[in-house]
Design a protein around this motif. Structure first.
Motif, short mmCIF file in Angstrom:
data_model
loop_
_atom_site.label_atom_id
_atom_site.label_comp_id
_atom_site.label_asym_id
_atom_site.label_seq_id
_atom_site.Cartn_x
_atom_site.Cartn_y
_atom_site.Cartn_z
N GLN A 48 0.59 -1.23 -0.13
CA GLN A 48 0.06 0.20 0.18
C GLN A 48 0.75 1.26 0.12
N ILE A 49 0.66 2.28 -0.90
CA ILE A 49 1.18 3.43 -0.64
C ILE A 49 0.21 4.33 -0.27
N LEU A 50 0.52 5.13 1.08
CA LEU A 50 -0.23 5.68 1.78
C LEU A 50 0.21 7.28 2.33
N GLU A 51 -0.67 8.02 2.54
CA GLU A 51 0.08 9.39 3.20
C GLU A 51 -1.08 9.88 3.93
N TYR A 52 -1.10 9.84 4.94
CA TYR A 52 -2.29 10.71 6.07
C TYR A 52 -2.05 11.89 6.10
N LYS A 53 -2.59 12.90 5.20
CA LYS A 53 -2.34 14.23 5.32
C LYS A 53 -3.10 14.99 6.29
N HIS A 54 -4.26 14.50 6.90
CA HIS A 54 -4.93 15.06 7.99
C HIS A 54 -4.80 14.34 9.46
N HIS A 55 -4.05 13.33 9.46
CA HIS A 55 -4.13 12.50 10.59
C HIS A 55 -2.61 12.10 11.01
N ILE A 56 -2.32 11.71 12.37
CA ILE A 56 -0.96 11.19 12.70
C ILE A 56 -1.40 9.85 13.20
N GLU A 57 -0.73 8.69 12.70
CA GLU A 57 -1.03 7.54 12.89
C GLU A 57 0.15 6.93 13.53
N ALA A 58 -0.19 6.01 14.65
CA ALA A 58 0.90 5.04 15.27
C ALA A 58 0.43 3.73 14.92
N ASN A 59 1.29 2.81 14.67
CA ASN A 59 1.13 1.44 14.27
C ASN A 59 2.08 0.47 15.12
N ASP A 88 4.39 10.96 12.11
CA ASP A 88 4.05 11.92 12.96
C ASP A 88 4.33 13.36 11.80
N LYS A 89 4.79 13.05 10.81
CA LYS A 89 4.88 14.32 9.72
C LYS A 89 4.19 13.94 8.80
N HIS A 90 3.05 13.39 8.84
CA HIS A 90 2.30 13.13 7.63
C HIS A 90 3.23 12.26 6.57
N ASP A 91 3.96 11.36 6.91
CA ASP A 91 4.96 10.83 6.15
C ASP A 91 4.29 9.86 5.10
N ARG A 92 4.59 10.29 3.65
CA ARG A 92 4.16 9.36 2.49
C ARG A 92 5.04 8.17 2.85
N HIS A 93 4.46 6.90 2.79
CA HIS A 93 5.08 5.59 2.85
C HIS A 93 4.54 4.51 2.04
N ILE A 94 5.19 3.57 2.17
CA ILE A 94 5.00 2.25 1.49
C ILE A 94 4.98 1.30 2.55
N LEU A 95 3.67 0.45 2.68
CA LEU A 95 3.58 -0.42 3.68
C LEU A 95 3.47 -1.92 2.79
N LEU A 112 -10.81 8.68 13.53
CA LEU A 112 -11.69 8.43 12.21
C LEU A 112 -13.08 8.36 12.84
N ALA A 113 -14.04 8.30 11.83
CA ALA A 113 -15.42 8.20 12.24
C ALA A 113 -15.62 6.66 12.05
N GLY A 114 -15.07 5.86 11.49
CA GLY A 114 -15.25 4.26 11.62
C GLY A 114 -15.35 3.83 10.08
N ALA A 115 -16.04 4.40 9.27
CA ALA A 115 -16.29 3.61 7.76
C ALA A 115 -15.19 4.08 6.70
N GLU A 116 -14.31 4.88 7.04
CA GLU A 116 -13.55 5.55 5.79
C GLU A 116 -12.78 4.27 5.26
N THR A 117 -12.49 4.83 3.90
CA THR A 117 -11.60 3.97 3.37
C THR A 117 -10.54 4.92 2.66
N HIS A 118 -9.71 4.43 2.21
CA HIS A 118 -8.43 5.28 1.50
C HIS A 118 -8.88 6.05 0.44
N GLN A 119 -8.73 7.22 0.30
CA GLN A 119 -8.76 8.12 -1.02
C GLN A 119 -7.72 7.49 -2.09
N ALA A 120 -8.16 8.00 -3.17
CA ALA A 120 -6.94 7.81 -4.37
C ALA A 120 -5.73 8.04 -3.95
#
Length: 133
Positions: A48-59, A88-95, A112-120
């Motif tokens: 997955q190629i991801l970039e959370y522009k509006h969120h901080i995520e810990a995994n 922590d910096k809205h890092d674009r990443h590949i998982l 998150l509200a709960g039902a979101e899926t990734h945008q393009a």
């Protein structure tokens, strides 16, 4: 007190999935605690190629093996049980899930509200534009 199980969340509007991933959102924005907590599975072989522009995520990885690539630096970090990484910096990443299904506990701020899926572009919409419960 909020008490929920993965089994109770499975098949509800708080159970989201997409190509190669599945996420049970155990704590969501409507719980009003300031973050959301998800039990997420990334299927072996998925990338997955991801970039959370509006969120901080810990995994936190608790099963499987994989890697996360910081796109900006090109550095690849191995993931295995006991590893945590924070975007922590809205890092674009590949998982990538490499050996077995990658199992993660994910924490998002804001929640998150709960039902979101990734945008393009690999992000989630900001909560004010996302569907809420």
């Amino acid at each position: 007190m909020i008490v929920r199980t993965v089994a109770q969340t499975t098949g509800t509007p708080h159970h989201a999935s997409g190509p190669g991933w599945d996420s049970k959102r155990l704590i969501v924005a409507a719980d009003q605690v300031g973050y959301s907590v998800h039990d997420t599975t990334v299927k072996e072989g998925a990338e997955q190629i991801l970039e959370y522009k509006h969120h901080i995520e810990a995994n936190y990885c608790f099963a499987g093996e994989g890697e996360v690539v910081d796109v900006a630096s090109g550095i690849t970090y191995p993931l295995r049980p006991g590893t945590i990484y924070v975007l922590d910096k809205h890092d674009r990443h590949i998982l990538r899930a490499l050996k077995g299904d990658l199992r993660l506990v994910c924490v998002f701020n804001p929640a998150l509200a709960g039902a979101e899926t990734h945008q393009a572009d690999g992000s989630y919409a900001p909560l004010d534009t996302a569907a809420t419960d």
